[in-house]
Scaffold this active site. Structure first.
Site, PDB file in Angstrom:
ATOM      1  N   ARG A  30       0.856  -1.196   0.000  1.00 43.06           N
ATOM      2  CA  ARG A  30       0.000   0.000   0.000  1.00 43.06           C
ATOM      3  C   ARG A  30       0.888   1.241   0.000  1.00 43.06           C
ATOM      4  NH1 ARG A  30      -1.841   3.410   4.212  1.00 43.06           N
ATOM      5  NH2 ARG A  30      -4.013   4.078   4.090  1.00 43.06           N
ATOM      6  N   LEU A  31       0.741   2.074  -1.014  1.00 41.06           N
ATOM      7  CA  LEU A  31       1.506   3.314  -1.121  1.00 41.06           C
ATOM      8  C   LEU A  31       0.719   4.416  -0.432  1.00 41.06           C
ATOM      9  CD1 LEU A  31       2.654   2.978  -4.851  1.00 41.06           C
ATOM     10  CD2 LEU A  31       3.898   2.286  -2.785  1.00 41.06           C
ATOM     11  N   ASP A  32       1.117   4.721   0.790  1.00 41.45           N
ATOM     12  CA  ASP A  32       0.362   5.630   1.652  1.00 41.45           C
ATOM     13  C   ASP A  32       0.514   7.084   1.202  1.00 41.45           C
ATOM     14  OD1 ASP A  32      -1.045   6.249   4.278  1.00 41.45           O
ATOM     15  OD2 ASP A  32       0.838   7.341   4.568  1.00 41.45           O
ATOM     16  N   ALA A  33      -0.611   7.822   1.187  1.00 42.28           N
ATOM     17  CA  ALA A  33      -0.618   9.268   0.913  1.00 42.28           C
ATOM     18  C   ALA A  33       0.162   9.618  -0.350  1.00 42.28           C
ATOM     19  CB  ALA A  33      -0.072  10.039   2.121  1.00 42.28           C
ATOM     20  N   ILE A  34       0.081   8.761  -1.330  1.00 36.05           N
ATOM     21  CA  ILE A  34       0.952   8.855  -2.501  1.00 36.05           C
ATOM     22  C   ILE A  34       0.726  10.137  -3.305  1.00 36.05           C
ATOM     23  CG2 ILE A  34      -0.567   7.619  -4.115  1.00 36.05           C
ATOM     24  CD1 ILE A  34       3.159   6.896  -3.740  1.00 36.05           C
TER      25      ILE A  34
END
Length: 566
Positions: free
Chosen positions: A226-230
């Site tokens: 999961r790429l957070d706050a991408i």
């Protein structure tokens, strides 16, 4: 590798890419030489995700990841094939999202051996918190000490500059002041909080560092990442600094790296934004995120049940693009964050959003706000468990469970991979004590449990927790056995009026399942004729003059043709 070089040229210009390219290639070659876990090459109907914290369950003297594995093996393994462990690294705030060290496991939770042991039972999803790092991290502490290596790892800005165009997700300062070891004061870009320091991706060294972190997670067994706050990664004053073209190019580079070293690893972009911007992270359908979070779904289902009207949900669903073998949606109703309302702006009128938020506040929900360009505070996130969001304080458990299961019928049958938050599977209510303890609204939906106590509560026959757990897991099991719920089987939205959210899923062989969800508290008559198998109960149902759905009733129906009846 040529494509990676092209992306670096787009981001930084031709003259700056060779050192970065060489380091990325070296890191990729190193990862390829290691013995990586064999990955499932695509998703299917059996893929249902459990979202949980690594310290969700606690036992005296035992690392919490070991307790999580015990709970999973005992009670959850046949329901969930993937476990999303929220950030399990050492952290300083925000329940894990202020990461101190990307490459370590929080000692309270255990170590990498515990992650490896859990991965023997299930596939694991890691968080890559790539937009920001903790103010207590070595990187930022070295920056404060004037270590030249880290001089350009963070974004310095002059508070006098016009930053009014920058998109603000929270009603907090964009810049935070820090004093360096030499006495100089710097104002540093902090999108989310003063303890979450944004990384400076305009520095190629930062991009290389984060590619190396991504590869490290793959080496440690991450199959979903999961790429957070991408969306906030690239900063350019004079722009909104969200969804920048170079942000998209970085995500595409991450995809190239991932597909090259460990095909089957799934990248998921977390962008809590309006639908049009959210789906832009699919790229051309083959070159960017494998999955995007379906952020409009939680507030739309809530709005539909709150108002007893499915029209907005139906019209939104009609506009969903069909996915392909390389992309699909990541569907959810509840998560560690609140229920974001930004994704339904433009779908639901603002006055109706505010009315729903105000009504939920009266029933005990908490709300986080952000400022508009005109300085007005507007709600951006409702903090509440999904069970309490759907119900009033005086409602019976019987009614509450009906609403809750109806909402999850939608979640489990839409195109995409569904994810269920741990508080939902446990039938949890608002945790006001947690809010009192931390002072953070989001703690209302982040309760942690004593392993033995929660285990006993789940076994208490007829209790809310027991009923939610048993009845929700029953429909999860049905979903997992029905091939028509494969994430990529197309959906056709049906019109059964404004009380029922209905759609059919039809595969290339002509097999069909019809899903009917009455999202109101009233009986609803539906025009439908024919013979069907109710796959939830395995009951044959014949309708000649229509059928009546009870309050919050849902049916998953497969048409039975004459030759099948014989």
């Amino acid at each position: 590798m040529d494509r990676i070089k092209e992306r670096l040229s787009f981001i930084y210009g031709e003259q700056h890419i060779e050192p970065a390219y060489s380091r990325i290639k070296e890191a990729m070659d190193s990862t390829k030489k290691k013995s990586l876990r064999t990955r499932k090459q695509t998703w299917d109907e059996k893929d249902v995700v459990l979202i949980t914290y690594g310290d969700q369950f606690k036992e005296e003297g035992l690392p919490t990841l070991q307790s999580l594995k015990k709970m999973y093996d005992r009670s959850l393994a046949d329901k969930f094939g993937i476990v999303h462990i929220l950030p399990f690294y050492p952290y300083s705030s925000d329940d894990g999202f202020s990461v101190i060290d990307y490459r370590q496991v929080d000692p309270i939770m255990g170590d990498w051996n515990d992650i490896q042991e859990l991965s023997k039972s299930t596939r694991i999803m890691f968080d890559d918190v790539c937009n920001h790092i903790s103010a207590r991290s070595e990187w930022f502490q070295e920056y404060l000490k004037n270590n030249p290596k880290y001089e350009n790892y963070f974004v310095e800005a002059d508070p006098a500059e016009d930053l009014s165009m920058v998109t603000r997700p929270r009603a907090l300062p964009l810049l935070s002041p820090f004093r360096l070891a030499n006495g100089e004061e710097k104002h540093i870009w902090t999108t989310f909080s003063a303890d979450q320091i944004d990384l400076n991706f305009s520095n190629p060294d930062v991009l290389v560092e984060m590619v190396e972190v991504l590869l490290f997670y793959i080496e440690q067994g991450a199959e979903y990442i999961r790429l957070d706050a991408i969306g906030f990664m690239w900063k350019e004053i004079g722009t909104t600094c969200i969804h920048h073209e170079k942000t998209h190019e970085i995500v595409k580079l991450f995809r190239d790296v991932t597909d090259e070293v460990a095909k089957g690893t799934v990248l998921i972009t977390e962008t809590n934004v309006p639908h049009k911007d959210n789906v832009s992270y699919f790229g051309n359908g083959h070159d960017e995120a494998h999955m995007v979070y379906q952020f409009p779904l939680p507030p739309l289902v809530l709005y539909s049940i709150h108002n007893g009207n499915t029209r907005a949900l139906t019209e939104w669903a009609k506009g969903l693009p069909n996915s392909n073998p390389d992309t699909t949606f990541y569907n959810f109703l509840a998560s560690h964050d609140g229920i974001g309302v930004n994704p339904i702006r433009g779908i639901i009128p603002e006055e109706e959003i505010v009315a729903m938020v105000d009504a939920l506040k009266e029933e005990g929900a908490l709300v986080n706000y952000k400022k508009t360009e005109t300085g007005e505070n507007i709600p951006y996130e409702i903090n509440v468990t999904y069970f309490d969001a759907l119900n009033k304080q005086g409602d019976s458990d019987e009614l509450g469970i009906k609403r809750f299961l109806a909402a999850h019928s939608v979640l489990l049958t839409l195109p995409g991979v569904p994810a269920v938050y741990i508080q939902s599977i446990l039938g949890s209510r608002n945790d006001y004590e947690g809010v009192k303890e931390t002072g953070a609204n989001r703690s209302i939906n982040r309760q942690k449990y004593d392993f033995d106590e929660i285990g006993q509560e789940l076994l208490e026959s007829g209790s809310r927790r027991n009923r939610v757990f048993m009845e929700l897991t029953d429909i999860i099991k049905v979903r997992k056995e029905e091939a028509l719920f494969h994430p990529n089987v197309p959906m056709n939205v049906e019109d059964f009026g404004d009380s029922v959210f209905a759609f059919s899923r039809r595969d290339g062989q002509g097999q069909t399942v019809l899903v009917l969800n009455n999202l109101t508290g009233e009986d609803v008559a539906c025009e439908l004729s024919g013979t069907f198998l109710n796959i939830l109960t395995q009951e044959l149902m014949k309708f000649e003059t229509g059928l009546q759905l009870g309050p919050y009733q849902f049916l998953w129906l497969k048409p039975i043709h004459k030759e099948e009846k014989k």
